[in-house]
Design a protein around this motif. Structure first.
Motif: not given
Length: 327
Positions: A39, A78, A85
């Protein structure tokens, strides 16, 4: 206690690694630094804070690091870890200020003052910037353990590459090269060993029975991960890569392997591949310890003993996990 920095991109398995590290008395976690990987780095910091709140360890500072790779376009993970996340658990944000200093500046200043160890669980962008600026600081890295790469296992985001090194191959290449020039080694916890660490539904249910609160937290963040692994790899459960790096840092007997000279490919179809000279063709001094063997049952006993608690708050002991060998 050993002073460490956890450089990471939380991320589901990063969250589990933080849980293990924060519950290990051998470790003095000076800070968590985040980097864009699974992320973006700011989301990773927010996720680290959510985990620390769950653990009651809000004393650990968090420094936000680099937002993009050195050269490549940033591509997050993701699709694997969920839009938040943390497996689309969507835990509420934890209020508070992050450390104002950038992770790269913090790491540079810290290494100028003292010797520390680094557990790197994400792309190496922060570390590449630190050591490119001041390669002499490698002398103050007591040990570097990196979750990344692979030796004989196939990749997890290309036929040959593991995601952390694929995300920013230039950073990984720089760090391995600089460690070689400094005569130091990176302990590479790659897919050859982490693919053995599968959190199965039965193991997860066992955790929930032993410690309902922590078990349910783990269940909430790993459900999405399990669905991904079934759809992509046909695995019932999920591979939790990063906690093995923490376990190995604490207990070297958790994994075994060999020393080798290693480089990271940066371009083309082999982007992010770790080229391990296991046959010593190049006749160069090793800059890495390549881990190839581990014991998954032993790892899970280690993880559960530290992370889970009984109703009275005391720790479980390994010999109390009577069902683990059946799961």
């Amino acid at each position: 206690m050993r002073k460490i920095i956890i450089d990471c991109d939380p991320g589901i398995d990063d969250a589990l690694a933080i849980m293990l590290a924060a519950n290990s008395p051998e470790l003095d976690i000076l800070a968590i630094t985040t980097v864009s990987g699974n992320v973006p780095s700011d989301m990773g910091a927010a996720n680290a804070r959510k985990v620390l709140k769950q653990l009651g360890r809000m004393d650990i500072p968090i420094y936000i690091g680099e937002e993009v790779p050195l050269r490549e376009e940033y591509i997050d993970a993701r699709d694997t870890h969920g839009m938040d996340g943390l497996g689309e658990s969507f835990f509420p944000e934890v209020e508070g200020e992050y450390e104002k200093k950038n992770a790269v500046d913090f790491l540079t200043e810290l290494l100028e003052r003292e010797k520390i160890s680094i557990i790197a669980l994400g792309p190496m962008t922060n570390l590449a910037k630190v050591f490119s600026r001041k390669p002499e600081l490698i002398a103050n890295v007591e040990e570097m353990v990196s979750m990344g790469g692979s030796f004989k296992s196939h990749g997890n985001c290309s036929p040959v590459a593991e995601y952390n090194y694929w995300c920013d191959p230039d950073a990984a290449a720089v760090v391995y090269d600089l460690f070689a020039k400094a005569g130091s080694k990176i302990h590479m916890i790659g897919l050859d060993v982490t693919r053995e660490i599968v959190l199965t539904p039965n193991r997860l249910e066992y955790m929930c029975r032993l410690d309902p609160e922590m078990g349910e937290f783990i269940r909430k963040i790993t459900g999405f991960y399990m669905d991904f692994h079934w759809e992509q790899e046909g695995i019932i459960g999920c591979v939790i890569n990063d906690p093995l790096a923490v376990a190995y840092f604490i207990d070297r007997s958790m994994c075994d392997g060999f020393d080798s000279f290693t480089v990271v490919a940066t371009d083309g179809v082999c982007r992010g591949q770790t080229v391990v000279d296991s046959m010593n063709f190049w006749k160069k001094e090793p800059n890495s310890r390549i881990l190839t063997e581990t014991d998954s049952e032993r790892f899970f006993a280690f993880f559960m003993e530290r992370v889970l608690r009984k109703n009275d708050g005391s720790r479980w002991k390994k010999d109390e996990f009577k069902l683990l060998h059946e799961l």
